[in-house]
Design an enzyme around this catalytic site. Structure first.
Site, PDB file in Angstrom:
ATOM      1  N   CYS A 174      62.396  64.608  23.414  1.00  0.00           N
ATOM      2  CA  CYS A 174      61.044  65.048  23.772  1.00  0.00           C
ATOM      3  C   CYS A 174      60.865  66.526  23.436  1.00  0.00           C
ATOM      4  O   CYS A 174      59.802  66.966  22.990  1.00  0.00           O
ATOM      5  CB  CYS A 174      60.784  64.836  25.262  1.00  0.00           C
ATOM      6  SG  CYS A 174      60.921  63.128  25.818  1.00  0.00           S
ATOM      7  N   HIS A 178      58.071  69.168  22.093  1.00  0.00           N
ATOM      8  CA  HIS A 178      57.551  69.879  23.267  1.00  0.00           C
ATOM      9  C   HIS A 178      58.626  70.776  23.885  1.00  0.00           C
ATOM     10  O   HIS A 178      58.867  70.717  25.090  1.00  0.00           O
ATOM     11  CB  HIS A 178      57.040  68.876  24.300  1.00  0.00           C
ATOM     12  CG  HIS A 178      55.931  68.011  23.796  1.00  0.00           C
ATOM     13  ND1 HIS A 178      54.629  68.446  23.717  1.00  0.00           N
ATOM     14  CD2 HIS A 178      55.940  66.727  23.331  1.00  0.00           C
ATOM     15  CE1 HIS A 178      53.862  67.473  23.234  1.00  0.00           C
ATOM     16  NE2 HIS A 178      54.637  66.423  22.988  1.00  0.00           N
ATOM     17  N   ARG A 222      51.670  56.029  25.999  1.00  0.00           N
ATOM     18  CA  ARG A 222      52.023  57.277  25.330  1.00  0.00           C
ATOM     19  C   ARG A 222      53.532  57.437  25.227  1.00  0.00           C
ATOM     20  O   ARG A 222      54.056  57.866  24.191  1.00  0.00           O
ATOM     21  CB  ARG A 222      51.419  58.465  26.095  1.00  0.00           C
ATOM     22  CG  ARG A 222      51.650  59.797  25.401  1.00  0.00           C
ATOM     23  CD  ARG A 222      50.997  59.799  24.027  1.00  0.00           C
ATOM     24  NE  ARG A 222      51.352  60.983  23.270  1.00  0.00           N
ATOM     25  CZ  ARG A 222      51.666  60.980  21.974  1.00  0.00           C
ATOM     26  NH1 ARG A 222      51.681  59.844  21.299  1.00  0.00           N
ATOM     27  NH2 ARG A 222      51.946  62.092  21.346  1.00  0.00           N
ATOM     28  N   CYS A 226      55.709  57.733  21.796  1.00  0.00           N
ATOM     29  CA  CYS A 226      56.637  58.835  21.524  1.00  0.00           C
ATOM     30  C   CYS A 226      57.990  58.296  21.079  1.00  0.00           C
ATOM     31  O   CYS A 226      58.611  58.834  20.153  1.00  0.00           O
ATOM     32  CB  CYS A 226      56.797  59.716  22.753  1.00  0.00           C
ATOM     33  SG  CYS A 226      55.422  60.847  23.039  1.00  0.00           S
TER      34      CYS A 226
END
Length: 265
Positions: A174, A178, A222, A226
């Site tokens: 992730c 981010h 979502r 991802c």
């Protein structure tokens, strides 16, 4: 026609300056413009119908579903999720809990209830509409997911570990997208979701209507997307993995008044 000579980039309905800082301001202004009369309201209306509609072998509605505030209580319930539920003995986010109520209250099988989880622009799924309706009942309430029960604490730690765990064919996590300030994709700023000041506006606006695809997107959708983009195996719907990640991000952004369902690019 002369836009290029002034260093401008085209964006649907608006013109974005080439400067990253100015571009971000224009994107935010665009979101504020479309927030008035957001299409998400249509999903909320459909979700209310589905919430009250008798379904399954038991021919009952979801109106007795306990989302953490008591059977049938929707006000501010979403703002308190994910959290631990004693009857299921696990931490659940909104969609996981809705699925639990579909199977326990309505008598539907998991296969039936999960047959169509992710809809399309012209045919949204039941879970998307229900999520919009339930989340909308928490507007103004501060995000306060469960963090006191031992299983909530364990889920939070799992979510934090997963956020930084690199895996898959591309060795992504992730944090690959981010994890650093200043990263963008197609002029879209990528928030660093382990920082509270950047997680707050994200946690407080999902689920959301995606303007570019005319779809309403849930958080489970979502997370699934991802994992696809990271070239990792698709997670099971409502898995401990996805719930833990949702709890970690929501807990990082806790305290922010809920302002969704929101609008995304």
């Amino acid at each position: 026609m002369r836009a290029a000579s002034f260093g401008l980039l085209l964006f649907p309905f608006i013109i974005l300056p080439a400067s990253a800082q100015d571009a971000q301001k224009e994107i935010q202004r665009y979101r504020e413009m479309v927030a008035e009369g957001s299409p998400a309201e249509l999903f909320e209306l459909e979700g209310e119908t589905l919430w009250k509609k008798p379904q399954g072998p038991n021919k009952v509605s979801l109106e007795k579903c306990d989302l953490g505030r008591g059977p049938g209580v929707l006000k501010d319930a979403y703002a308190g999720l994910p959290r631990y539920f004693k009857d299921a003995d696990r931490v659940m986010d909104l969609e996981t809990r809705l699925l639990h109520c579909m199977t326990t209250l309505q008598g539907r099988t998991r296969a039936e209830a999960t047959a169509r989880l992710f809809g399309s622009a012209d045919r949204p799924s039941e879970m998307e509409s229900l999520s919009a309706y339930v989340a909308g009942q928490s507007r103004g309430a501060k995000m306060a997911p469960g963090l006191s029960h031992p299983k909530e604490k364990a889920a939070y730690e799992l979510g934090r570990a997963l956020y930084f765990h690199r895996a898959g064919a591309w060795d992504f996590s992730c944090a690959s997208c981010h994890g650093e300030d200043g990263k963008r994709i197609r002029q879209q700023y990528l928030p660093v979701l382990y920082k509270p000041e950047q997680a707050r506006p994200v946690a407080s606006t999902w689920p959301a209507y995606r303007i570019s695809t005319s779809q309403f997107i849930t958080l489970q959708w979502r997370m699934n997307n991802c994992y696809q983009q990271m070239r990792m195996p698709e997670p099971d719907f409502g898995s401990d993995t996805t719930v833990a990640l949702i709890l970690f991000i929501t807990a990082t952004g806790k305290g922010e008044p809920y302002g969704g369902p929101g609008n995304k690019r």
